[in-house]
Design an enzyme around this catalytic site. Structure first.
Site, PDB file in Angstrom:
ATOM      1  N   LYS A 107       0.763  -1.075  -0.258  1.00 24.30           N
ATOM      2  CA  LYS A 107       0.204   0.099  -0.220  1.00 24.30           C
ATOM      3  C   LYS A 107       1.082   0.963  -0.289  1.00 24.30           C
ATOM      4  O   LYS A 107       2.336   1.308   0.409  1.00 24.30           O
ATOM      5  CB  LYS A 107      -0.797   0.151   1.155  1.00 24.30           C
ATOM      6  CG  LYS A 107      -2.658   0.707   1.210  1.00 24.30           C
ATOM      7  CD  LYS A 107      -3.182   0.377   0.522  1.00 24.30           C
ATOM      8  CE  LYS A 107      -4.840   0.936   1.139  1.00 24.30           C
ATOM      9  NZ  LYS A 107      -5.682  -0.072   0.538  1.00 24.30           N
ATOM     10  N   GLY A 131     -19.705   3.526  -1.336  1.00 24.20           N
ATOM     11  CA  GLY A 131     -20.624   3.225   0.128  1.00 24.20           C
ATOM     12  C   GLY A 131     -22.111   3.938  -1.049  1.00 24.20           C
ATOM     13  O   GLY A 131     -23.043   3.263  -1.021  1.00 24.20           O
TER      14      GLY A 131
END
Ligand code: NAI
Ligand code: PHE
Length: 359
Positions: free
Chosen positions: A84, A190
């Protein structure tokens, strides 16, 4: 990684392979690349760009997120390692300055010669991937011209989260079109999840710290909006944390009134002990790295293995459904938390290494 108080302690406690720390004086920013594991393939993970309280917080986030990527790919049986990148600009940047920083970050990615491959994460977009790729190609996924298209990884992540919610609802004996789902954080993933839930007939309550994010969904039928402070405490069938990590903690778990949890947020347990707290409260927790694998799996599958979008969708749904069913069964059998069981499953596949089947 919990309980660490200094940067040195955080690095010493980490079980990964390498951390690259670069100071970008021009943009007054830090670039951190954490390569956690190359056991299954070159480290792969998104590039996160946001503010932090300090360098320690930024590094700790990168280390934890990189470890999560290792578990994510291993559990899905995909031949990639975990890594990451975190970019922390310590002041707001104008567009040209930001692009300059991303180009210089691209040169860092290129200097790793394929040991790290990246895509978008919180705070970066496919358009940013185009800029990073100017210096960082061919190690940059999810550019606007790629098969995934300008929408990036979020659509497939939402597809995976929905697959988990479907399975949890089946376990709760609640049909999806009678279910009430609370979505905390209605950004890229979302918002897409909300639209899919509505299409399946569910009732949805949303919360976001950014009023623009909720405004885009607030007028839709079967959508209620609550303040972020109330979201975790609402009675519902499924809670879906889709904001930042650490939402499930010693403080929040006793106040939960959901029956099950499945969301996109990485590292949603604040500490490993929260797994047991959820189990003791009888909340069915779908471990984050099993559920939110969709974007990373689909994008890397499409771009490095030639999957079609349809194949990617089928792979994502199967990986989430099969792993979650296995972990729920193992947790019921052993009386342990689902997160512990999911980690065991991922580590076993990691240990099997190159023999892990992946057509
Ligand atoms: P995003 O930045 O587009 O959306 C996050 C949303 O959460 C924003 O609208 C933000 O205002 C809101 N938010 C932040 N703090 C909040 C709080 N305390 N309460 C309520 N809302 C809050 O990010 P995206 O891409 O949707 O990702 C969401 C989460 O899922 C992140 O943790 C990310 O690491 C994870 N994830 C994302 C993937 C992707 O494909 N985009 C893949 C796998 C994981
Ligand atoms: N943001 C993705 C995740 O956390 C990482 C990712 C996206 C990696 C796209 C590669 C390609 O899973």
């Amino acid at each position: 990684m919990t309980g660490v108080s200094t940067l040195e302690e955080a690095l010493a406690a980490w079980d990964g392979e390498q951390v690259i720390l670069r100071r970008d004086a021009e943009a007054d920013a830090w670039i951190i690349v954490a390569l956690h594991s190359s056991a299954l393939g070159p480290a792969c993970g998104g590039t996160r760009m946001r503010g932090y309280a300090g360098l320690r917080e930024a590094v700790v986030d990168a280390l934890a997120l990189a470890g999560g990527m290792t578990l994510k790919f291993a559990a899905a049986g995909f031949p990639a390692g975990g890594g990451k990148a975190v970019i922390w600009p310590s002041r707001p940047l104008a567009q040209a300055e930001r692009d300059g920083l991303l180009r210089r970050y691209g040169a860092v990615v290129a200097s790793l010669a394929g040991a790290f491959r990246t895509g978008p994460d919180v705070g970066t977009t496919p358009r940013d991937m185009d800029v990073i790729a100017e210096a960082g190609a061919p190690y940059v996924y999810c550019r606007t011209c790629s098969t995934a298209g300008p929408e990036g990884s979020a659509p497939h992540t939402a597809i995976g989260v929905l697959a988990a919610i479907e399975l949890l609802c089946a376990r709760l004996s609640v049909p999806l079109d009678a279910a009430h789902v609370v979505v905390q954080g209605v950004g890229s993933v979302g918002a897409r999840l909300v639209r899919r839930l509505l299409a399946a007939g569910a009732r949805v309550t949303i919360a976001d710290v950014d009023a623009r994010a909720t405004a885009a969904l607030a007028g839709l039928p079967r959508v209620d909006v609550v303040s972020p402070a109330r979201a975790l405490e609402l009675p519902c069938d499924v809670l879906s944390p889709c904001a930042l990590g650490g939402a499930l903690s010693e403080r929040s778990v006793p106040r939960l009134r959901c029956r099950a949890i499945a969301g996109a947020a990485n590292n949603m347990l604040a500490t490993p002990e929260d797994d047991e707290r959820l189990r003791a409260r009888g909340v069915l927790y779908a471990p984050d790295f099993l559920v939110n694998v969709g974007g990373a799996l689909a994008i890397t599958g499409i771009e490095s293995r030639g999957w079609s979008r349809e194949q990617a969708t089928a792979r994502v749904r199967a990986a989430v459904r099969d792993n979650l069913a296995e972990v729920l069964a193992s947790a019921a059998r052993t009386g342990r938390g689902t997160d512990a069981c999911a980690r065991e499953l991922a580590r076993a596949r990691l240990g099997a290494g190159a023999s892990t089947p992946c057509p």
